[in-house]
Each structure stands twice: as C-alpha cells, then as structure tokens.
Scaffold this motif. Structure first.
Motif, mmCIF file in Angstrom:
data_model
loop_
_atom_site.group_PDB
_atom_site.id
_atom_site.type_symbol
_atom_site.label_atom_id
_atom_site.label_comp_id
_atom_site.label_asym_id
_atom_site.label_seq_id
_atom_site.Cartn_x
_atom_site.Cartn_y
_atom_site.Cartn_z
ATOM 1 N N LEU A 1 0.836 -1.199 0.000
ATOM 2 C CA LEU A 1 0.000 0.000 0.000
ATOM 3 C C LEU A 1 0.874 1.254 0.000
ATOM 4 O O LEU A 1 0.587 2.218 -0.699
ATOM 5 N N SER A 2 1.947 1.241 0.781
ATOM 6 C CA SER A 2 2.857 2.395 0.800
ATOM 7 C C SER A 2 3.419 2.667 -0.593
ATOM 8 O O SER A 2 3.446 3.817 -1.046
ATOM 9 N N ARG A 3 3.881 1.620 -1.271
ATOM 10 C CA ARG A 3 4.400 1.785 -2.644
ATOM 11 C C ARG A 3 3.298 2.252 -3.573
ATOM 12 O O ARG A 3 3.502 3.122 -4.425
ATOM 13 N N PHE A 4 2.100 1.668 -3.410
ATOM 14 C CA PHE A 4 0.972 2.069 -4.245
ATOM 15 C C PHE A 4 0.708 3.563 -4.109
ATOM 16 O O PHE A 4 0.529 4.264 -5.107
ATOM 17 N N ILE A 5 0.666 4.056 -2.873
ATOM 18 C CA ILE A 5 0.366 5.478 -2.658
ATOM 19 C C ILE A 5 1.413 6.347 -3.334
ATOM 20 O O ILE A 5 1.074 7.346 -3.990
ATOM 21 N N TRP B 1 -14.201 4.338 -5.937
ATOM 22 C CA TRP B 1 -13.578 3.072 -5.553
ATOM 23 C C TRP B 1 -12.958 3.157 -4.163
ATOM 24 O O TRP B 1 -13.144 2.260 -3.343
ATOM 25 N N ILE B 2 -12.224 4.225 -3.897
ATOM 26 C CA ILE B 2 -11.561 4.348 -2.601
ATOM 27 C C ILE B 2 -12.586 4.396 -1.469
ATOM 28 O O ILE B 2 -12.355 3.856 -0.393
ATOM 29 N N ARG B 3 -13.731 4.973 -1.716
ATOM 30 C CA ARG B 3 -14.760 5.071 -0.673
ATOM 31 C C ARG B 3 -15.633 3.824 -0.562
ATOM 32 O O ARG B 3 -16.417 3.705 0.373
ATOM 33 N N HIS B 4 -15.546 2.927 -1.525
ATOM 34 C CA HIS B 4 -16.409 1.747 -1.478
ATOM 35 C C HIS B 4 -15.678 0.450 -1.131
ATOM 36 O O HIS B 4 -16.328 -0.544 -0.810
ATOM 37 N N GLY C 1 -16.540 23.751 -11.743
ATOM 38 C CA GLY C 1 -15.620 24.648 -11.052
ATOM 39 C C GLY C 1 -14.258 24.648 -11.712
ATOM 40 O O GLY C 1 -14.115 24.339 -12.891
ATOM 41 N N ASP C 2 -13.263 24.998 -10.921
ATOM 42 C CA ASP C 2 -11.876 24.903 -11.361
ATOM 43 C C ASP C 2 -11.517 23.431 -11.251
ATOM 44 O O ASP C 2 -11.144 22.944 -10.194
ATOM 45 N N PHE C 3 -11.678 22.698 -12.358
ATOM 46 C CA PHE C 3 -11.591 21.244 -12.294
ATOM 47 C C PHE C 3 -10.216 20.768 -11.853
ATOM 48 O O PHE C 3 -10.096 19.749 -11.188
ATOM 49 N N ARG C 4 -9.182 21.512 -12.162
ATOM 50 C CA ARG C 4 -7.840 21.088 -11.736
ATOM 51 C C ARG C 4 -7.662 21.267 -10.235
ATOM 52 O O ARG C 4 -7.114 20.401 -9.571
ATOM 53 N N ALA C 5 -8.130 22.364 -9.704
ATOM 54 C CA ALA C 5 -8.039 22.580 -8.252
ATOM 55 C C ALA C 5 -8.884 21.551 -7.509
ATOM 56 O O ALA C 5 -8.451 20.997 -6.492
ATOM 57 N N GLU C 6 -10.064 21.282 -8.025
ATOM 58 C CA GLU C 6 -10.933 20.288 -7.386
ATOM 59 C C GLU C 6 -10.313 18.895 -7.480
ATOM 60 O O GLU C 6 -10.377 18.106 -6.536
ATOM 61 N N ALA C 7 -9.687 18.587 -8.603
ATOM 62 C CA ALA C 7 -9.021 17.290 -8.770
ATOM 63 C C ALA C 7 -7.910 17.136 -7.736
ATOM 64 O O ALA C 7 -7.771 16.068 -7.119
ATOM 65 N N LYS C 8 -7.135 18.173 -7.534
ATOM 66 C CA LYS C 8 -6.049 18.112 -6.546
ATOM 67 C C LYS C 8 -6.612 17.943 -5.132
ATOM 68 O O LYS C 8 -6.082 17.175 -4.330
ATOM 69 N N ARG C 9 -7.675 18.658 -4.835
ATOM 70 C CA ARG C 9 -8.290 18.559 -3.511
ATOM 71 C C ARG C 9 -8.819 17.144 -3.275
ATOM 72 O O ARG C 9 -8.570 16.546 -2.222
ATOM 73 N N LEU C 10 -9.521 16.595 -4.252
ATOM 74 C CA LEU C 10 -10.072 15.247 -4.106
ATOM 75 C C LEU C 10 -8.966 14.199 -4.033
ATOM 76 O O LEU C 10 -9.078 13.214 -3.303
ATOM 77 N N HIS C 11 -7.887 14.419 -4.783
ATOM 78 C CA HIS C 11 -6.769 13.482 -4.717
ATOM 79 C C HIS C 11 -6.161 13.478 -3.310
ATOM 80 O O HIS C 11 -5.862 12.403 -2.763
ATOM 81 N N ALA C 12 -5.999 14.637 -2.709
ATOM 82 C CA ALA C 12 -5.461 14.707 -1.342
ATOM 83 C C ALA C 12 -6.382 13.956 -0.373
ATOM 84 O O ALA C 12 -5.911 13.220 0.510
ATOM 85 N N GLU C 13 -7.697 14.110 -0.533
ATOM 86 C CA GLU C 13 -8.644 13.367 0.303
ATOM 87 C C GLU C 13 -8.505 11.859 0.071
ATOM 88 O O GLU C 13 -8.556 11.074 1.009
ATOM 89 N N VAL D 1 -5.847 10.169 -0.957
ATOM 90 C CA VAL D 1 -4.608 9.660 -0.363
ATOM 91 C C VAL D 1 -4.763 9.548 1.151
ATOM 92 O O VAL D 1 -4.337 8.548 1.747
ATOM 93 N N ALA D 2 -5.395 10.525 1.771
ATOM 94 C CA ALA D 2 -5.618 10.452 3.217
ATOM 95 C C ALA D 2 -6.465 9.232 3.565
ATOM 96 O O ALA D 2 -6.178 8.523 4.540
ATOM 97 N N MET D 3 -7.483 8.959 2.775
ATOM 98 C CA MET D 3 -8.333 7.804 3.042
ATOM 99 C C MET D 3 -7.569 6.501 2.802
ATOM 100 O O MET D 3 -7.711 5.540 3.572
ATOM 101 N N LEU D 4 -6.745 6.455 1.755
ATOM 102 C CA LEU D 4 -5.953 5.252 1.489
ATOM 103 C C LEU D 4 -5.089 4.887 2.693
ATOM 104 O O LEU D 4 -4.900 3.710 2.991
#
Length: 173
Positions: A5-9, A66-69, A94-106, A108-111
């Motif tokens: 999982l660490s390598r995956f992240i 997927w990450i949430r399910h 919205g600003d799809f790139r900013a939202e993409a980065k925000r969701l990606h951070a969420e 990774v935190a969930m992973l």
C-alpha cells in the motif's frame, strides 16, 4: 502501513502528478476539444464525449468512488460501477484542476486508513473478483489508460508530451 500500500500510494501520487504535467502542457482551449468526432469516440454509456477534461472528470469520479467503497464492502460483496453525478458536476463546473487536486489529497488520506484485512478481502467489480488491493491497482491502471488517451490528444494538438520515465525522481518507490 502495508508496504505494498505504501508503494501504491507513492506511485499513485506520482501518476496524478504526471497527469498534471500533461495538463500543464495542454492548451486550455483544447481541454474540451475532440480531434476525432465519430460514434466510436466514447467509453460505454458513461463517457459519451471523450475530451481531456471529460477524461479527467471521469478518472477523478472513479477514484473517489472506488476508494470510498472498498472499505465498507463486505467480503465477497459487489462494488457497483462508479456513478457520482454530484462529484462529476462539482468538478466539471468549477476549477476542475483545483478540485481534482483537492479530491486526490482526500483520496490519499483515506488510502492511509486501509487495514490489512480491507486490502486482502475479496470484492467483486464488473463481474470479476479482486482483493481490495487488487482493485486499487486496477484503479491505478484505469488512470494510466486514460493518461494514454490524453497523450494522444496532446500529440494530435501538436504538443510534445512529457517523457514518461523522466517525470519522477530517480527512485520511484
């Protein structure tokens, strides 16, 4: 945390950074462009108009889903095909790139909260059995597949895409 999982992240995060490098090179006017517009330029019934922005939204929605399910899915349970019109709308409008980065951070935190049991348990997705970790690798491959689609669009718009093996630090994971 599980070493796989660490390598995956690390690799997943780097693939997202790589996607951003591609988008940095893309003419913003081409984000909604389709170099070829014909009936075969679609991915099933969920992505009916293949644009760079559409591919990014599709990828983000899938990853979030997927990450949430995986965690709450009971062993042997089925995870449905990702459908999250609210997230898709929010990212698209919205600003799809900013939202993409925000969701990606969420994401990774969930992973980082996944347990060994959640990673090892069997789940079903699209009629196949996966482990939780296997489905995460499938998610990684899904993004890589669509980055390849974006690469083709970049090249068709006469932009040289980033070098794949040069975008990361010397040690990947």
């Amino acid at each position: 945390m599980n070493s796989e999982l660490s390598r995956f992240i690390v690799l997943f995060d780097r693939l997202v950074q790589y996607t951003e490098a591609w988008l940095d090179k893309m003419d913003p006017a081409k984000l909604e462009w389709m170099p070829v517009d014909n009936p075969s330029m679609r991915f099933g019934d969920r992505v009916g108009r293949i644009t760079v922005k559409g591919l990014i939204v599709h990828t983000i929605v899938g990853e979030r889903y997927w990450i949430r399910h995986i965690q709450p899915c009971p062993p042997g349970g089925e995870i449905a095909i990702p459908r999250d019109p609210e997230t898709a709308r929010r990212v698209s409008e919205g600003d799809f790139r900013a939202e993409a980065k925000r969701l990606h951070a969420e994401n990774v935190a969930m992973l980082r909260t996944f347990t060994e049991a959640e990673l090892a348990k069997p789940v079903k997705f699209v009629g196949r059995e996966w482990t939780g970790m296997g489905l995460l690798w499938g998610m990684y491959a899904h993004r890589a597949f669509h980055v390849g689609n974006i690469d083709i669009y970049l090249r068709q718009s006469d932009v040289i895409a980033p070098e794949f093996f040069e975008f990361n630090p010397v040690q990947m994971a």
